[in-house]
Enzyme design. Sequence first.
Site, mmCIF file in Angstrom:
data_model
loop_
_atom_site.group_PDB
_atom_site.id
_atom_site.type_symbol
_atom_site.label_atom_id
_atom_site.label_comp_id
_atom_site.label_asym_id
_atom_site.label_seq_id
_atom_site.Cartn_x
_atom_site.Cartn_y
_atom_site.Cartn_z
ATOM 1 N N TYR A 276 0.803 -1.218 0.000
ATOM 2 C CA TYR A 276 0.000 0.000 0.000
ATOM 3 C C TYR A 276 0.842 1.278 0.000
ATOM 4 O O TYR A 276 0.597 2.198 0.785
ATOM 5 C CB TYR A 276 -0.966 -0.006 1.193
ATOM 6 C CG TYR A 276 -1.832 -1.222 1.245
ATOM 7 C CD1 TYR A 276 -2.820 -1.431 0.286
ATOM 8 C CD2 TYR A 276 -1.640 -2.198 2.216
ATOM 9 C CE1 TYR A 276 -3.594 -2.569 0.305
ATOM 10 C CE2 TYR A 276 -2.423 -3.344 2.240
ATOM 11 C CZ TYR A 276 -3.394 -3.523 1.292
ATOM 12 O OH TYR A 276 -4.164 -4.649 1.304
ATOM 13 N N TYR B 18 -13.485 -6.628 5.630
ATOM 14 C CA TYR B 18 -12.254 -6.831 4.862
ATOM 15 C C TYR B 18 -11.893 -8.313 4.925
ATOM 16 O O TYR B 18 -11.832 -8.904 6.006
ATOM 17 C CB TYR B 18 -11.099 -5.991 5.421
ATOM 18 C CG TYR B 18 -9.799 -6.259 4.704
ATOM 19 C CD1 TYR B 18 -9.540 -5.684 3.455
ATOM 20 C CD2 TYR B 18 -8.836 -7.101 5.258
ATOM 21 C CE1 TYR B 18 -8.357 -5.945 2.785
ATOM 22 C CE2 TYR B 18 -7.651 -7.362 4.589
ATOM 23 C CZ TYR B 18 -7.415 -6.778 3.356
ATOM 24 O OH TYR B 18 -6.252 -7.047 2.689
ATOM 25 N N ASP C 207 -14.832 -15.609 9.000
ATOM 26 C CA ASP C 207 -13.447 -15.255 8.687
ATOM 27 C C ASP C 207 -12.740 -14.904 9.991
ATOM 28 O O ASP C 207 -12.778 -13.770 10.450
ATOM 29 C CB ASP C 207 -13.424 -14.080 7.705
ATOM 30 C CG ASP C 207 -12.007 -13.629 7.367
ATOM 31 O OD1 ASP C 207 -11.055 -14.132 7.981
ATOM 32 O OD2 ASP C 207 -11.864 -12.755 6.487
ATOM 33 N N LYS D 297 -3.002 -15.702 9.581
ATOM 34 C CA LYS D 297 -2.202 -14.760 10.357
ATOM 35 C C LYS D 297 -1.371 -15.418 11.455
ATOM 36 O O LYS D 297 -0.257 -15.845 11.223
ATOM 37 C CB LYS D 297 -3.080 -13.647 10.923
ATOM 38 C CG LYS D 297 -3.507 -12.618 9.871
ATOM 39 C CD LYS D 297 -4.035 -11.361 10.499
ATOM 40 C CE LYS D 297 -4.466 -10.341 9.445
ATOM 41 N NZ LYS D 297 -3.361 -9.771 8.688
#
Length: 442
Positions: free
Chosen positions: A20, A148, A249, A278
């Site tokens: 980003y 997200y 999620d 993660k």
Amino acid sequence: MSKKHTISLAFDKNHIWHPYTSMSNPLPSYMVESAQGININLATGESLIDGMSSWWSVLHGYNHPVLNDALHKQSQKMSHVMFGGLTHQPAISLCETLIDITPSGLNRVFLSDSGSVAVEVAMKMAIQYWQSLQKPEKHKLLTVRNGYHGDTFAAMSVCDPVTGMHQIFEPVLIKNYFAPAPKSAFHGEWNEDERSSLERYFEQHHHELAAFIIEPIVQGTGGMRFYHPNYLKAAKKLCEQYNVLFIADEIATGLGRTGKLFACEWADISPDIMCLGKTLTGGYLSLAATLCTEHIANVISNGEAGCFMHGPTYMGNPLACAVANASINLLLSSQWQDKVTRIESVLEQNILPLASYDRVNACRVLGSIGVVEVTENVNVANIQKRFVELGVWIRPFGKLIYIMPPLIINDEDIVTLVNAIRTVLNEDDCFNQPVGIMSELG
């Protein structure tokens, strides 16, 4: 910093794309020499308290001897073998553990190599499930605003079209459905109207919905928002009522971050499909898992294809599975609930009072997550520089300054992190992101 490091940083700036950020006008990157415990040690000599757990992945701190040992021992046997037609004990042990510790009914495990892919796998499972039942019209996803779920194409299609960072790809993304974001706060009162609002989407679209997907309790990059467990309960009941699969999620929330081992436990629900990633390996290697029920697996396996149509090259990587086993065992054998409760208490004592600052819109804490929502976009380059000067590593985005430190952090270091946030709140240069430099969103 040495001449070698200076040259390396120049190469990095000119040739290496970081997340980003622009290549023509990149945000600064800091050279890391090593990391130990909760500290990231820079080549320039600074030792920074890590408030980010390297984007939520480092659970037990850096360079942990138990995890290092697991990697070393496995590397002496094999670092990788293909998972097609072969298997190995690290993967078997990991899947046994995941089935044992996740909500009931999730007893089939598909391993992959990143969180985004775990979401892609979950979506493909849901769509192939209905294809196998001769209902190809059920191929859309329903989700909520401010969500997200990753940066790959299918995952992007269920991220918020605005806050999900992917609006420039909107013309080519799969068209899915977005209900309003949950509004009832985790610590607030539940508004039953939210169930009615969500049900309208099920009523209107259930005939074409393969699944409903949501981040349980914590909406991450979409705003670091904590919503009421009753929303999850309502969503799960609606899925059952309208014959739609429920995908949780848990990539960011899984393995203790919210105070429960999995955030679904706050609502006492079990999804049809769950995504993990993660912190699965304690921050050592990229690994993800998608779990589903026996029923879903059997329907897919008995369908037209005769198998689930996915197979990553590094699926079930032995090194990643071995360190994941060590990390999960380390977590479960510790007093992790007490650690999270202690972190939460210190965060509440120190972060919540920041709500009185003029620049602060709101503060919130849940488990080991602390969030300061400000009234204007941060200047990423300037605020990052100040945090380094203050001896901490915190990576804000948009209007959010948040921390989620490793569980081994002590009270004093938590206070240091929050004091750094308190300091920058009074510094104008750390805010009002300049035009032309993207305000980081991840």
